[in-house]
Write a protein that holds these residues in place. Structure first.
Motif, PDB file in Angstrom:
ATOM      1  N   LYS A 247       1.455  19.208 -12.943  1.00 22.31           N
ATOM      2  CA  LYS A 247       2.797  18.844 -13.853  1.00 22.31           C
ATOM      3  C   LYS A 247       4.375  18.337 -12.674  1.00 22.31           C
ATOM      4  O   LYS A 247       5.010  18.038 -13.149  1.00 22.31           O
ATOM      5  CB  LYS A 247       3.195  20.127 -14.556  1.00 22.31           C
ATOM      6  CG  LYS A 247       3.036  20.436 -16.082  1.00 22.31           C
ATOM      7  CD  LYS A 247       3.156  21.140 -16.540  1.00 22.31           C
ATOM      8  CE  LYS A 247       2.746  21.354 -17.917  1.00 22.31           C
ATOM      9  NZ  LYS A 247       2.965  22.715 -18.423  1.00 22.31           N
ATOM     10  N   GLU A 255       2.369   7.251 -16.003  1.00 24.27           N
ATOM     11  CA  GLU A 255       2.472   8.740 -15.725  1.00 24.27           C
ATOM     12  C   GLU A 255       0.462   8.077 -16.724  1.00 24.27           C
ATOM     13  O   GLU A 255      -0.190   8.906 -16.450  1.00 24.27           O
ATOM     14  CB  GLU A 255       3.180   8.746 -17.471  1.00 24.27           C
ATOM     15  CG  GLU A 255       3.853   7.888 -18.380  1.00 24.27           C
ATOM     16  CD  GLU A 255       4.010   8.420 -19.225  1.00 24.27           C
ATOM     17  OE1 GLU A 255       4.058   9.841 -19.883  1.00 24.27           O
ATOM     18  OE2 GLU A 255       5.468   8.509 -19.605  1.00 24.27           O
ATOM     19  N   TYR A 287       2.142  15.276 -21.015  1.00 24.65           N
ATOM     20  CA  TYR A 287       2.039  14.815 -19.536  1.00 24.65           C
ATOM     21  C   TYR A 287       3.669  14.174 -19.698  1.00 24.65           C
ATOM     22  O   TYR A 287       3.483  12.796 -20.036  1.00 24.65           O
ATOM     23  CB  TYR A 287       0.803  13.980 -19.040  1.00 24.65           C
ATOM     24  CG  TYR A 287       1.238  13.878 -17.361  1.00 24.65           C
ATOM     25  CD1 TYR A 287       1.302  15.161 -17.253  1.00 24.65           C
ATOM     26  CD2 TYR A 287       0.371  12.740 -17.175  1.00 24.65           C
ATOM     27  CE1 TYR A 287       1.033  14.638 -15.230  1.00 24.65           C
ATOM     28  CE2 TYR A 287       1.420  12.639 -15.532  1.00 24.65           C
ATOM     29  CZ  TYR A 287       1.533  13.411 -14.870  1.00 24.65           C
ATOM     30  OH  TYR A 287       1.781  13.561 -13.841  1.00 24.65           O
ATOM     31  N   ARG A 288       4.488  14.167 -19.064  1.00 20.39           N
ATOM     32  CA  ARG A 288       5.888  13.933 -18.790  1.00 20.39           C
ATOM     33  C   ARG A 288       6.420  13.216 -20.434  1.00 20.39           C
ATOM     34  O   ARG A 288       6.113  14.315 -21.578  1.00 20.39           O
ATOM     35  CB  ARG A 288       4.810  12.956 -18.148  1.00 20.39           C
ATOM     36  CG  ARG A 288       5.367  12.303 -16.723  1.00 20.39           C
ATOM     37  CD  ARG A 288       5.433  11.577 -16.177  1.00 20.39           C
ATOM     38  NE  ARG A 288       4.608  11.461 -14.431  1.00 20.39           N
ATOM     39  CZ  ARG A 288       4.981  10.338 -13.839  1.00 20.39           C
ATOM     40  NH1 ARG A 288       5.066   9.196 -14.259  1.00 20.39           N
ATOM     41  NH2 ARG A 288       4.304  10.643 -12.291  1.00 20.39           N
ATOM     42  N   LEU A 293      -1.654  16.347 -23.820  1.00 19.57           N
ATOM     43  CA  LEU A 293      -2.906  16.715 -23.689  1.00 19.57           C
ATOM     44  C   LEU A 293      -3.986  16.947 -24.242  1.00 19.57           C
ATOM     45  O   LEU A 293      -5.330  16.868 -24.016  1.00 19.57           O
ATOM     46  CB  LEU A 293      -2.476  18.036 -22.152  1.00 19.57           C
ATOM     47  CG  LEU A 293      -1.284  17.538 -21.764  1.00 19.57           C
ATOM     48  CD1 LEU A 293      -1.326  19.407 -21.154  1.00 19.57           C
ATOM     49  CD2 LEU A 293      -2.346  16.539 -20.689  1.00 19.57           C
TER      50      LEU A 293
END
Length: 319
Positions: A247, A255, A287-288, A293
């Protein structure tokens, strides 16, 4: 999460109405079995079993209940010794996650492996359950050497431990790293990568990615300090779990470049068509800002840089 306390009534029903199949010569052979341990505690013993329930959730509840009770045969031992309990469990897609109490960690290494193998091999007979992960409380199970065990399936346990241990194999790997601007991928081909036969190819690919590129025109896409928790393939999907350092933000690399560095590298293996990435087994969140996910990502060639150069790892001479 579901508590096994709800299974008390079911357990009574199973005891009363569902004896082990195979006790009488005229009984119909069952397609299922429960894995018990022999009294010498040296191997697993499959015992034919006819389940009462027919749906996936019901069978999971029933099988876990049977695994936690004493065998009717005095020569067999239940997989979970006294004091070891499944506190809760959850079924997410085809993966069953089991949370044990602290007594689990008090088993000897040999007892623990037999217990784990018995549970996984029994439960994954159920249609809709392809793999299992173990936790002690909320902490992922680690083996006797301290390595995270990760996701397990039927193939995770071999019949003859010790066979071909530590023999070396070699492979050619195609890996994808970030380009200089961090907005695309470049390909790096590594030939004659030697590895132990005990290491799966998906784990080898991830370890090579985490080490970073060998060539000058490529840069690591995955955040520095990230460690692999586990990598396992089930039905063409590679489940990759990375630690909390994944992370960490490095905004020099987009990303999408981070995600597809992993996805494109793993899908170069013929056994993998999709990849799901988690953080310590958790697939919640994104993610970001963009990449969920929980999503199973497929190969994406559009993110490979137009200026891509296929770089072969230079073999060192005289070193």
């Amino acid at each position: 999460m579901k508590s096994l306390k709800q299974g008390i009534l079911l357990c009574l029903l199973v005891v009363l109405f569902v004896p082990f199949a195979g006790c009488g010569s005229g009984e119909k052979e069952s397609r299922y079995h429960i894995e018990f341990i022999n009294k010498e505690k040296t191997k697993l013993v499959p015992v034919a079993y006819e389940p009462f329930m027919t749906d996936t959730a019901g069978m999971v509840e029933e099988f876990l209940t049977v695994l936690s009770r004493e065998s009717e045969n005095v020569d067999y031992i239940k997989p979970m010794p006294g004091g070891v309990e499944i506190v809760s469990y959850s079924l997410d897609g085809v993966m069953l996650t089991l949370h044990f109490n602290g007594e689990y960690s008090k088993m000897t290494a040999a007892e623990e492996v037999l217990c784990r193998a018995a549970i996984v091999r029994t439960i994954t007979q159920i249609e809709g359950v392809d793999c299992v992960s173990f936790y002690i409380g909320d902490v992922p199970l680690a083996d006797s050497s301290g390595e995270i065990v990760g996701i397990m399936n039927q193939e995770s346990f071999i019949e003859n431990p010790g066979e071909q241990i530590n023999s070396l194999q070699n492979a050619t790997l195609t890996l994808y790293f970030a380009n200089e601007s961090g907005d695309g991928l470049v390909k790096e081909v590594r030939q004659d990568v030697y590895y132990s036969s005990n290491i799966s190819l998906e784990k080898l690919v991830m370890e090579q990615l985490l080490e970073g590129p060998k060539s000058e025109n490529a840069y690591a896409a995955i955040p520095a300090g990230t460690r692999l928790v586990t990598a396992s393939v089930v039905d063409g999907v590679c489940f990759v779990s990375l630690d909390q350092n994944f992370k960490n933000q490095n905004y020099k690399v987009s990303e999408g470049t981070v995600i597809y560095s992993i996805v494109n590298s793993l899908t170069e293996l013929p056994t993998i068509s999709k990849v799901q990435i988690s953080v310590n087994g958790d697939t919640n969140g994104v993610y970001r800002d963009t990449y969920k996910l929980v999503t199973m990502y497929e190969r994406n060639i559009d993110c490979i840089s137009d200026l891509e150069e296929t770089v072969q790892e230079k073999q060192t001479e005289g070193t």
